[in-house]
Design a protein around this motif. Structure first.
Motif, PDB file in Angstrom:
ATOM      1  N   PRO A 108      50.685 -45.392  -5.791  1.00 20.19           N
ATOM      2  CA  PRO A 108      49.547 -44.810  -6.513  1.00 20.19           C
ATOM      3  C   PRO A 108      48.223 -45.029  -5.796  1.00 20.19           C
ATOM      4  N   ARG A 109      47.338 -44.067  -5.963  1.00 22.46           N
ATOM      5  CA  ARG A 109      45.993 -44.154  -5.388  1.00 22.46           C
ATOM      6  C   ARG A 109      44.994 -44.148  -6.529  1.00 22.46           C
ATOM      7  N   GLY A 110      43.749 -43.864  -6.223  1.00 19.24           N
ATOM      8  CA  GLY A 110      42.745 -43.758  -7.267  1.00 19.24           C
ATOM      9  C   GLY A 110      43.092 -42.654  -8.250  1.00 19.24           C
ATOM     10  N   ALA A 111      42.712 -42.831  -9.491  1.00 15.36           N
ATOM     11  CA  ALA A 111      43.104 -41.898 -10.551  1.00 15.36           C
ATOM     12  C   ALA A 111      42.110 -40.748 -10.694  1.00 15.36           C
ATOM     13  N   ASN A 112      42.633 -39.588 -11.124  1.00 14.53           N
ATOM     14  CA  ASN A 112      41.775 -38.503 -11.577  1.00 14.53           C
ATOM     15  C   ASN A 112      41.007 -38.974 -12.809  1.00 14.53           C
ATOM     16  N   ARG A 113      39.867 -38.301 -13.088  1.00 14.07           N
ATOM     17  CA  ARG A 113      39.035 -38.744 -14.201  1.00 14.07           C
ATOM     18  C   ARG A 113      38.669 -37.574 -15.111  1.00 14.07           C
ATOM     19  N   LEU A 114      38.650 -37.845 -16.416  1.00 17.45           N
ATOM     20  CA  LEU A 114      38.214 -36.883 -17.427  1.00 17.45           C
ATOM     21  C   LEU A 114      36.949 -37.419 -18.088  1.00 17.45           C
ATOM     22  N   TYR A 115      35.905 -36.591 -18.104  1.00 12.62           N
ATOM     23  CA  TYR A 115      34.625 -36.970 -18.697  1.00 12.62           C
ATOM     24  C   TYR A 115      34.340 -36.076 -19.902  1.00 12.62           C
ATOM     25  N   ARG A 116      34.171 -36.688 -21.055  1.00  7.87           N
ATOM     26  CA  ARG A 116      33.863 -35.950 -22.282  1.00  7.87           C
ATOM     27  C   ARG A 116      32.369 -35.664 -22.341  1.00  7.87           C
ATOM     28  N   ASN A 117      32.047 -34.423 -22.686  1.00 12.06           N
ATOM     29  CA  ASN A 117      30.663 -33.982 -22.807  1.00 12.06           C
ATOM     30  C   ASN A 117      30.110 -34.449 -24.154  1.00 12.06           C
TER      31      ASN A 117
END
Length: 574
Positions: A108-117
């Motif tokens: 595993p590498r760095g994770a994708n990110r989800l940002y809530r508006n």
């Protein structure tokens, strides 16, 4: 990304080049040679400023890592992607960003990110609670409601196995990759959900770039006197590949029908993709921008198969008959005739290409649109054709960034960095390059990839999320003051899902405008699914015609007041 011998020095290519290079962020040094043909740099006027970078105060603190240490492995120079989606149904677009990492480190590498508006240009990282932190080497993302439950689902393309996240509501996703049938190991780039058949379910088309592995890696050198190590072009690997088509079987199951559908008839190095009904026969087709090989136009035959008609249709090559280094793809309608036109970004030394669609046949009109020479000094990736000032004309933003070391090096610390480009469309139908790089008051250099477009604050102005390699993502707020009236239309099918593939004609006193319900234009990006239309001085639309996908059934809506967001659902018109 074919190397080109026709690379002219930036400072001699365009008279405003010096202006682009004087105000780079972080005080980065710029290596440029004074030229008597270049006027003195001036402070950007208000007329030239279209966007404000508000990323520093937004909480959107993501940095795409191409590699902690540059090892010149080919995938390092290609990512990363972005998606805009309202995952929690609160009416505000959230931001999903894919991560790269170190290819030399297994696992595993760095994770994708989800940002809530959160509104008011503030974002909160909700990756862990949402369950979408994939750790593959990410490329891009595509969004759609694939199961018809009213929630937007998420597909992530990777170097390696892709990932499908199904939105279960209440702000959470479930990893449905294994059960869905899309978990194939390849180098995927862009993807689009569209209607390949007439069963009403959204299918999936994925571009595949190169059949690459670290064992195929080779040593390439830059064409400079010092001859430093550099990235190799895609054709040097001799490993083109075919793209993939997955048919939605229902119950979150997809079947790989790529060979059966005829996609094995044409291999390439696929990067950008858009789906639309290019020949207006009521069936959705697919256009693929290939890097260094002929583009593909997969015409839907209606019997489950597709045929590549790009060469016959005139969009496989540019006007000179050359296969370009196709990266990003734009979808627009130049003449408001309902036929989708195409735009493809290319490598520095080539020219981006604008194809006008006339009854299913394409002409290269790049030069007459004044988009040819201004693009030659840059390597274009993501883009957005949007009416940023709502004056009824589509403007153009392009994210640029090199893939090879080329003179002049504009920033010694970031040798692949370039300024972005912003074009305003004029009344005569041509485009004018903005004298300020990217239309922002703060000019900067970076190596751009994805550009995702959408109205992030619901004020009627299209904003941008721009991914740069190895530095913070840029959140560009539309601050254009002299904006006209506008409409934002969410086009929904009978189940309440975004009706991807629908065609929309907006009529007002000044005339008709056509738009296409699509999220996949650009490069490795997914955009706002809503249709945005500038109305200029018109304060309402007299009628909205929606031609629904899968059969071409038409409905009419309206009149509708301007400066508002409207939902148009299938079966509620006339």
């Amino acid at each position: 990304m074919l190397r080109s011998a026709a690379c002219c020095p930036l400072s001699r290519a365009l008279p405003w080049a010096a202006l682009l290079l004087v105000a780079c962020d972080r005080g980065a040094p710029v290596n440029t040679t004074p030229d008597p043909q270049v006027p003195s740099a001036t402070i950007a006027s208000e007329r030239d400023v279209w966007f404000e970078d508000v990323s520093a105060s937004s909480g959107l603190d993501f940095v795409f890592s191409s590699a902690p240490e540059r090892r010149f492995q080919f995938p390092e120079i290609i990512g990363g992607g972005a998606a805009l989606l309202d995952f929690d149904g609160d009416g505000l677009l959230d931001v999903y960003l894919v991560q790269g990492g170190d290819l030399a480190v297994p696992g595993p590498r760095g994770a994708n990110r989800l940002y809530r508006n959160l509104g008011q240009w503030r974002f909160e990282d909700v990756t862990d609670t949402a369950g979408v932190g994939d750790t593959g080497y990410g490329m891009g993302a595509a969004c759609a409601d694939i199961d018809g439950d009213g929630d937007t689902d998420l597909y992530v393309t990777n170097l390696g196995a892709d990932v499908l996240y199904v939105n279960e509501g209440r702000g959470r996703f479930r990893n449905a990759t294994a059960e869905s049938g899309v978990a194939q190991s390849a180098w995927s780039a862009s993807a689009t959900f569209f209607h390949a058949d007439s069963d009403g379910r959204l299918d999936l088309f994925v571009t595949r770039y190169v059949a690459w592995s670290s064992a195929l890696e080779r040593t390439c050198r830059a064409p400079r006197s010092t001859n430093p190590r550099d990235y190799c072009p895609p054709l040097s690997y001799g490993a083109p590949t075919r793209d993939a088509l997955f048919l939605n079987q229902g119950a979150l199951r997809f079947a790989d029908v790529s060979e059966k559908a005829g996609l094995g008839a044409a291999f390439g190095n696929g990067l950008g993709v858009v789906a639309a009904d290019f020949d207006r026969d009521g069936r959705c087709d697919v256009f693929v921008a290939n890097d260094g090989s002929a583009n593909q136009l997969w015409i839907n035959r209606g019997d489950g198969s597709f045929a590549d008609r790009a060469l016959i249709a005139g969009c496989a090559l540019d006007e000179s008959g050359r296969a370009g280094a196709g990266m990003g793809v734009g979808l627009l309608d130049l003449e408001h005739d309902g036929f989708p036109d195409l735009f493809v970004t290319h490598l520095r030394g080539e020219m981006n290409t604008l194809y006008r669609n006339r009854n299913g046949r394409f002409d290269d009109v790049t030069a007459s649109a004044r988009l040819a020479l201004p693009s030659k000094p840059f390597t274009g990736f993501g883009l957005s054709f949007s009416d940023f000032d709502c004056d009824r004309d589509l403007d153009l933003y392009i994210g640029n960034g090199r893939v090879y070391l080329q003179e002049p090096i504009l920033d010694a610390s970031r040798p692949y960095a370039e300024p972005d480009s912003f074009y305003e469309r004029l009344d005569d139908g041509t485009w004018k390059l903005n004298p300020v790089a990217g239309g922002t008051a703060q000019a900067w250099l970076a190596s751009r990839r994805a550009v995702a477009a959408g109205d992030l604050d619901n004020d009627g102005g299209i904003d941008l999320v721009v991914v740069a390699q190895d530095e913070r993502v840029h959140l560009l707020r539309n601050v254009r003051r002299a904006r006209g009236h506008w409409l934002s239309l969410r086009i929904l099918d009978e189940h309440g899902a975004d009706a991807l593939g629908a065609e929309v004609c907006v009529r007002s006193a000044a005339g008709a405008q056509w738009r296409f319900v699509s999220t996949s234009a650009s490069y490795c990006a997914s955009n706002d699914p809503r249709v945005h239309v500038g109305l200029g001085q018109d304060d309402h639309a007299t009628e909205i015609l929606v031609r629904w996908p899968c059969g071409g059934v038409e409905e009419r809506f309206g009149p509708l007041a301007a400066d508002a967001i409207h939902e148009l659902k299938r079966g509620t018109g006339r």
